[in-house]
Scaffold this active site. Structure first.
Site, short mmCIF file in Angstrom:
data_model
loop_
_atom_site.label_atom_id
_atom_site.label_comp_id
_atom_site.label_asym_id
_atom_site.label_seq_id
_atom_site.Cartn_x
_atom_site.Cartn_y
_atom_site.Cartn_z
N SER A 178 3.17 -0.55 -40.82
CA SER A 178 3.34 -1.79 -40.06
C SER A 178 3.15 -3.02 -40.95
CB SER A 178 2.31 -1.83 -38.93
OG SER A 178 1.00 -1.75 -39.47
N CYS A 232 1.04 5.33 -42.17
CA CYS A 232 0.41 4.61 -41.07
C CYS A 232 -0.08 5.66 -40.09
CB CYS A 232 1.45 3.70 -40.42
SG CYS A 232 0.87 2.85 -38.95
N GLU A 248 -4.39 -8.20 -43.13
CA GLU A 248 -3.03 -8.73 -43.32
C GLU A 248 -3.08 -10.14 -43.90
OE1 GLU A 248 0.31 -7.75 -42.71
OE2 GLU A 248 -0.52 -5.73 -42.74
N HIS A 283 -4.89 0.44 -43.56
CA HIS A 283 -5.32 -0.90 -43.98
C HIS A 283 -6.77 -0.88 -44.51
CE1 HIS A 283 -1.81 -2.39 -41.81
NE2 HIS A 283 -2.09 -3.63 -42.19
N1 DGL Z 1 -1.99 0.83 -41.02
C1 DGL Z 1 -1.88 1.33 -39.70
C2 DGL Z 1 -2.62 2.65 -39.54
O1 DGL Z 1 -2.84 3.37 -40.50
C3 DGL Z 1 -2.16 0.49 -38.51
C4 DGL Z 1 -2.23 -0.96 -38.53
C5 DGL Z 1 -1.68 -1.58 -37.28
O2 DGL Z 1 -2.35 -1.62 -36.25
O3 DGL Z 1 -0.54 -2.01 -37.38
O4 DGL Z 1 -2.96 3.01 -38.46
#
Ligand code: DGL
Length: 292
Positions: free
Chosen positions: A31, A93, A172, A206
């Site tokens: 994302s 993700c 972010e 993240h």
């Molecule tokens: N990086 C994403 C994950 O591993 C999620 C971040 C988001 O909520 O967009 O879940």
């Protein structure tokens, strides 16, 4: 949008040239900036592979979105990456993997996918006190994949979960060390520490970017688990099994795209990665992605 019935065979898509498939890129998406925490391990494990990165920053965060939305985004992104000749797609993700990995495998049966899941299995194997903390998005915790993971691997272990609401947005924005990020992390993690958690799972891609802050908060006695190195090794295995590995040679470049602001993604990479990232823009139009 619901479950799509469409099935795309490689013949219908402009897939990697079969004569030179090994030279085609591995594509990685998330994302937002989170998948870069996976990309850096893929780069280290597979230095000769060409990589494509796609950050869907027009739609971040995914964590609070519906299953149907995430499936539609993931399908559109996969189409885009296949048009760029991807030989393997990494869903870097946890939220998108939880919501869409099964859907993607059904929709693109010829494409090898590697996804993410919170590292509950190694955490349950490592914890000495039988108490594990998991940090992931609300979407990941609500997914059937997570439910299945817990049923399979977390028997006899106490698992404490927190979705750290707002943490993805702070990361972010490049706030990986700010006082606000520290306050939020403490609010998520200190209750877990008070319960005696000795192992902490980073169940969102993240979160490795705030690992230094997290280490400061939890101290040296809590083990933090990031599944990204294991995922990079898994990608290597899948490529080898399918005969898709790139031949050894020069270090290959990363081609990066964002559906948000190119400067913002490049700025984050400059701050958090060892080498800079040249970023191009991709644009959503009616559920499809195009380069600008
Ligand atoms: N990086 C994403 C994950 O591993 C999620 C971040 C988001 O909520 O967009 O879940």
């Amino acid at each position: 949008m619901g479950q799509s019935k469409k099935v795309h065979s490689s013949a219908a898509l402009q897939l990697c040239n079969p004569a030179a498939v090994n030279l085609c890129p591995i594509a990685v998406f998330d994302s937002g900036v989170g998948g870069l925490s996976v990309l850096r391990h893929i780069r280290a494990e597979l230095p000769h592979e060409q990589l494509i990165y796609l950050a869907d920053q027009a739609n971040v965060p995914y964590g609070s979105r519906s299953l149907a939305e995430i499936q539609a985004f993931s399908e559109g992104i996969t189409h885009f990456l296949l048009q760029l000749n991807a030989k393997l797609v990494v869903v870097a993700c946890n939220t998108a993997s939880g919501a869409a990995l099964t859907h993607l495998r059904q929709t693109f049966p010829d494409v090898p996918f590697v996804g993410m899941e919170p590292a509950v299995k190694p955490a349950a194997a490592q914890t000495k006190r039988g108490k594990v903390g998991v940090l992931a998005t609300a979407g990941t915790f609500q997914s059937q994949r997570y439910e299945a993971l817990m049923a399979r691997f977390a028997q006899g272990v106490l698992v404490f979960e927190d979705s750290c609401q707002g943490l993805v947005a702070l990361i972010e924005n490049g706030q990986t060390k700010s006082a606000e990020t520290e306050r939020l992390l403490r609010a998520c993690v200190e209750p877990m520490l008070a319960k005696g958690v000795d192992t902490l799972v980073l169940g969102c891609t993240h979160y490795p970017f705030v690992r230094p802050l997290l280490t400061k908060i939890v101290g040296p006695d809590v083990t933090i688990i990031d599944p990204a190195p294991a995922v990079a090794r898994q990608i290597k295995r899948v490529l080898q099994q399918r005969g898709l590995s790139a031949p050894a040679g020069k270090m290959r470049v990363v081609r990066a795209f964002t559906t948000g602001e190119a400067g913002r993604l490049a700025g984050f990479a400059r701050q958090m990665l060892t080498s800079p990232l040249a970023v191009e823009t991709a644009v959503w139009q009616n559920d499809k992605l195009y380069t600008r």
